[in-house]
Scaffold this motif. Structure first.
Motif, short mmCIF file in Angstrom:
data_model
loop_
_atom_site.label_atom_id
_atom_site.label_comp_id
_atom_site.label_asym_id
_atom_site.label_seq_id
_atom_site.Cartn_x
_atom_site.Cartn_y
_atom_site.Cartn_z
N UNK A 80 -12.03 9.45 72.75
CA UNK A 80 -12.88 9.72 71.60
C UNK A 80 -12.12 9.47 70.31
N UNK A 81 -10.85 9.85 70.28
CA UNK A 81 -10.07 9.73 69.05
C UNK A 81 -9.97 8.28 68.60
N UNK A 86 -11.16 4.47 64.55
CA UNK A 86 -11.50 3.08 64.22
C UNK A 86 -12.67 3.03 63.25
N UNK A 87 -13.69 3.85 63.47
CA UNK A 87 -14.89 3.78 62.64
C UNK A 87 -14.74 4.54 61.33
N UNK A 88 -14.17 5.72 61.39
CA UNK A 88 -14.13 6.55 60.18
C UNK A 88 -13.17 5.98 59.15
N UNK A 89 -12.10 5.31 59.58
CA UNK A 89 -11.14 4.78 58.62
C UNK A 89 -11.68 3.55 57.90
N UNK A 92 -15.36 4.87 53.07
CA UNK A 92 -14.65 5.34 51.88
C UNK A 92 -14.07 6.73 52.12
N UNK A 93 -12.81 6.89 51.86
CA UNK A 93 -12.09 8.15 52.04
C UNK A 93 -12.14 8.64 53.48
N UNK A 94 -12.41 7.72 54.40
CA UNK A 94 -12.50 8.12 55.80
C UNK A 94 -11.16 8.46 56.42
N UNK A 95 -10.07 8.04 55.77
CA UNK A 95 -8.74 8.31 56.32
C UNK A 95 -8.10 9.54 55.68
N UNK A 125 -19.58 10.47 63.28
CA UNK A 125 -18.22 10.42 62.73
C UNK A 125 -18.13 10.81 61.25
N UNK A 126 -19.15 10.51 60.41
CA UNK A 126 -19.02 10.84 58.99
C UNK A 126 -18.86 12.32 58.67
N UNK A 127 -19.12 13.22 59.62
CA UNK A 127 -18.98 14.64 59.28
C UNK A 127 -17.54 14.98 58.95
N UNK A 128 -16.58 14.17 59.43
CA UNK A 128 -15.18 14.46 59.14
C UNK A 128 -14.79 14.08 57.72
N UNK A 129 -15.65 13.41 57.00
CA UNK A 129 -15.33 13.07 55.61
C UNK A 129 -16.27 13.78 54.63
#
Length: 217
Positions: A80-81, A86-89, A92-95, A125-129
Motif C-alpha cells: 500500500x505504501x 507514488x500517487x500522493x507525491x 501539490x504538497x503531497x510530499x 490518498x488525498x486525505x494525507x494532504x
C-alpha cells in the motif's frame, strides 16, 4: 524534409504513396517479385531518438523516499505504501510528511485504528494532504448531523473521500461537487447514515428523471 515514395504493386493494384523521413535516416532496398517489372522498394527507417522522459529531481526523490519511510515506520504494508507514495507525491504538497503525520494523528485520535487509516489512505490518498483544521471541520459537520463514536468511525472508514470536502452551511463542497449526510436511527438502536452527492446547479424534484431533493441542501 520528407520524401514521397511511390511503390508499384502487383496484379494491377496501382500505386501506393507514403511519406518517409529525411534521407539521412532512410535506407532503400529492392525486392523483385515473379516478374522483374514488379518491384517493391522497401524503406527502412532508422529508429528515432527516444524522447527525453521526465526525471524526478533529486529533491523530489528524497521527499518521496522520506514519505515512504515515514509510512513504513507506522507499520503500513509496503504494497500500500508504494502506491500511496507514488500517487500522493505527484500532488501539490503531497510530499509534506508533517501534514500527513498531523492528519494520521487526528484520525487515530478519533478512535480509528492505524489499519483503518491505512485502508482509508489507500482508497483516498488525498486525505494525507488535507490540513488538520479542514479534517476537524468535516468531523464537526458529521457530528452535528448525529454521528459520533463508533458510528462516526464506521462512516469515515466507508466514506474517506468526504474528508477532502469543505463544510459550507448545511452541505459539504469540493469545487462544483456538493454532498450532504442524512442520519437516521436504525431499528437496533444504532444510527444509519446516507450520503447524497450532486453537482452544483443540479435540478431536483422535476419530471421525469430528476432525483429528489436531498434533505440537506
Amino acid at each position: 524534409m520528407s520524401l514521397a515514395i511511390r511503390c508499384p504493386l502487383p496484379n494491377g493494384m496501382g500505386m501506393r504513396a507514403f511519406q518517409a523521413p529525411s534521407p539521412s535516416r532512410v535506407q532503400v532496398s529492392r525486392v523483385y517479385l515473379q516478374r522483374p517489372s514488379q518491384t517493391l522498394r522497401l524503406v527502412t527507417v532508422a529508429a528515432a531518438p527516444a524522447e527525453a522522459t521526465h526525471r524526478a529531481a533529486p529533491t523530489e526523490i528524497i521527499r518521496a523516499n522520506t514519505m515512504r519511510a515515514f509510512l513504513l515506520k507506522l507499520g503500513w504494508d509496503a504494497q500500500w505504501v508504494d502506491g500511496i507514495t507514488r500517487d500522493i507525491c505527484r500532488m501539490p504538497e503531497g510530499d509534506d510528511v508533517a501534514k500527513a503525520d498531523a492528519a494520521i494523528k487526528f484520525l487515530t485520535g478519533l478512535g480509528l485504528r492505524n489499519r483503518d487509516v491505512e485502508n482509508m489512505a489507500s482508497s483516498c490518498k488525498p486525505i494525507l494532504r488535507v490540513p488538520e483544521p479542514q479534517l476537524r471541520a468535516v468531523v464537526d459537520y458529521l457530528t452535528a448531523q448525529g454521528l459520533s463514536d463508533a458510528a462516526l468511525q464506521n462512516f469515515l472508514v466507508r466514506n474517506p473521500q468526504l474528508l477532502t470536502y469543505v463544510p459550507e452551511g448545511d452541505v459539504l463542497t469540493k469545487g462544483r461537487a456538493k454532498a450532504s449526510v442524512e442520519v437516521a436511527p436504525a431499528g437496533d438502536g444504532s444510527v444509519g447514515a446516507r450520503v447524497h452527492v450532486w453537482r452544483d446547479g443540479a435540478a431536483f424534484g422535476t419530471a421525469p428523471v430528476a432525483p429528489l431533493t436531498p434533505n440537506k441542501q
